[in-house]
Enzyme design. Structure first.
Site, short mmCIF file in Angstrom:
data_model
loop_
_atom_site.label_atom_id
_atom_site.label_comp_id
_atom_site.label_asym_id
_atom_site.label_seq_id
_atom_site.Cartn_x
_atom_site.Cartn_y
_atom_site.Cartn_z
N THR A 6 1.08 -0.98 0.16
CA THR A 6 -0.40 -0.04 -0.06
C THR A 6 1.08 1.00 0.20
O THR A 6 0.90 2.90 -0.70
CB THR A 6 -0.89 -0.21 1.49
OG1 THR A 6 -1.68 -1.64 0.62
CG2 THR A 6 -1.90 1.08 1.54
N ALA B 250 5.87 -8.42 0.99
CA ALA B 250 6.70 -9.86 1.50
C ALA B 250 5.00 -10.86 1.31
O ALA B 250 5.54 -12.10 1.84
CB ALA B 250 7.11 -9.42 2.90
N CYS C 147 -9.85 -6.44 0.76
CA CYS C 147 -10.00 -4.89 1.54
C CYS C 147 -11.38 -4.09 1.42
O CYS C 147 -11.80 -3.50 2.40
CB CYS C 147 -8.28 -4.01 0.90
SG CYS C 147 -7.27 -5.00 0.68
#
Ligand code: PMP
Length: 390
Positions: free
Chosen positions: A72, A208, A335
């Site tokens: 983000t 990651a 999200c």
């Protein structure tokens, strides 16, 4: 009850080897990598080593790797950093081209910049089966276009965007222009070649925790010479582009997770295995009446993704029933889940819905087994039948 995790696009379980590497590191190398004493320099050497490993994965220079708090932030830095440079250093009102398939951390950023009148924006509409074509992007280029930002693999519907073709066509125009090409490769890195030179991009985002690594750490690859401003003011960490003491354990974990992905051939072998299971799942599920795939089929679809629309079925009840039965799946992007409104990506596909309709995203991972998939295949139709009877 054994839980079956089928939501790898939301996040992947942390690999135990990564967890151990991080814990050992954190206990031993606590120094601030910007400190000049021994403890600091030890930590510095370790993050330099990790940076070099990630640079090897992307086939770029270590100093082109900028660590961030995740994708983000990396996406925000890419977009706002290029826009800021255009406004304050070039003195122009910038134009951005992106797509309606983007993750919120690109889509909402560009939308906000456009709504506030800071930048102009063109959003490329995908085809009904979720594809975007290079010509659509080229057609939108204007004199003040400074940025093209596309996802590589859609986190929601698994579309694979032809990044190389886009960059090839852009390079024909870019020779004497200032257009920067940013690629959000968060969902692609597990299975696709992320050699930035081959992809032909200037900026590329990784996270990651989508690669069996830790949460809260990501990378923005920034090609040398790219015109981009820092969004934060502070120290000179990350070549001045991202101030703040680095998340050292996260960086070590990210490098370890990327190393564990193995060479491209190994990643492709794993992709083929996962695809077999995904296809087995879809071959069975598609027999249910009123179930439709979202996004493309064939090579333009990422191997782990199955996104479906289920007509005459309540979405929240479906997710809850599957969860109760032991399956972790998602409605779309993690999200936006929790919202019963279809995401901007699903809306962009232009599906006409009449009455209760559910969107389900099933994303497989390296540890899912045939047995788990068969268990889903058995349970799913029973749940749908029950819900439709209510
Ligand atoms: N881009 C894509 C394509 C993603 O799937 C995600 C995570 N859902 C992000 C960006 C944001 O990643 P992070 O959680 O690291 O901020």
């Amino acid at each position: 009850m054994k839980r079956i995790y089928l939501d790898h696009a939301a996040t992947t379980p942390l690999d135990k080897r990564v967890a151990k590497t991080m814990r050992d590191f954190e206990l031993k190398y606590f120094g601030n990598p910007s400190s000049i004493h021994h403890e600091g320099q030890q930590a510095r050497a370790e993050i330099d080593f990790a940076r070099a490993k990630i640079a090897e994965f992307l086939v770029c220079k270590p100093q082109e790797i900028i660590f961030t708090s995740g994708a983000t932030e990396a996406n925000n830095l890419a977009i706002k950093g290029v826009v800021s440079h255009a406004i304050f250093k070039l003195g122009i009102k910038p134009h951005i081209i992106t797509t309606e398939l983007e993750h919120q951390s690109v889509y909402n950023v560009v939308k906000e910049l456009a709504d506030r009148g800071v930048a102009e924006a063109s959003f490329i509409k995908p085809s009904a089966d979720g594809l975007v074509f290079p010509e659509q992007i080229i057609k939108e280029i204007k004199d003040n276009t400074v940025l093209v930002s596309t996802i590589f693999v859609s986190n929601e519907i698994g579309s694979v965007i032809p990044v190389r073709e886009i960059s090839k066509q852009l390079s024909l125009i870019r020779a004497n222009s200032r257009i920067v090409y940013h690629v959000d490769a968060v969902q692609a890195a597990k299975f696709f070649n992320c050699n930035v030179e081959k992809l032909g991009c200037d900026l590329l985002t990784l996270s990651a925790h989508k690669l069996y690594g830790p949460k809260g750490i990501g990378v923005l690859y920034v090609k040398t010479g790219t015109k981009i401003d820092s969004l934060l003011q502070g120290g000179s960490q990350e070549y001045g582009l991202r101030p703040g003491t680095q998340n050292t354990a996260g960086i070590i974990g990210m490098a370890c997770a990327i190393e564990l992905l193995g060479p491209l051939e190994e990643r492709q072998r794993q992709a083929a295995e996962i695809k077999k299971l995904r296809d087995r799942l879809w071959d069975s599920i598609k027999k249910i009446l009123g179930v439709e795939i979202n996004g493309p089929v064939g090579d333009s679809r990422s191997p782990e993704n199955l996104s479906i629309t289920i007509y005459k079925t309540d979405q929240d009840a479906l997710i809850a029933a599957l969860d109760l039965a032991g399956f972790a799946v998602s409605t779309g992007s993690a999200c936006v889940s929790g919202s019963s409104k279809p995401s901007h990506v699903i809306q962009a596909l232009g599906k006409i819905t009449d009455g209760p309709t559910a969107t389900l995203r099933i994303t497989l991972g390296k540890d899912n087994t045939k047995r788990e998939i068969d268990s889903f295949i058995k349970t799913f139709p029973e749940i749908i039948k029950k819900l439709r009877q209510k």
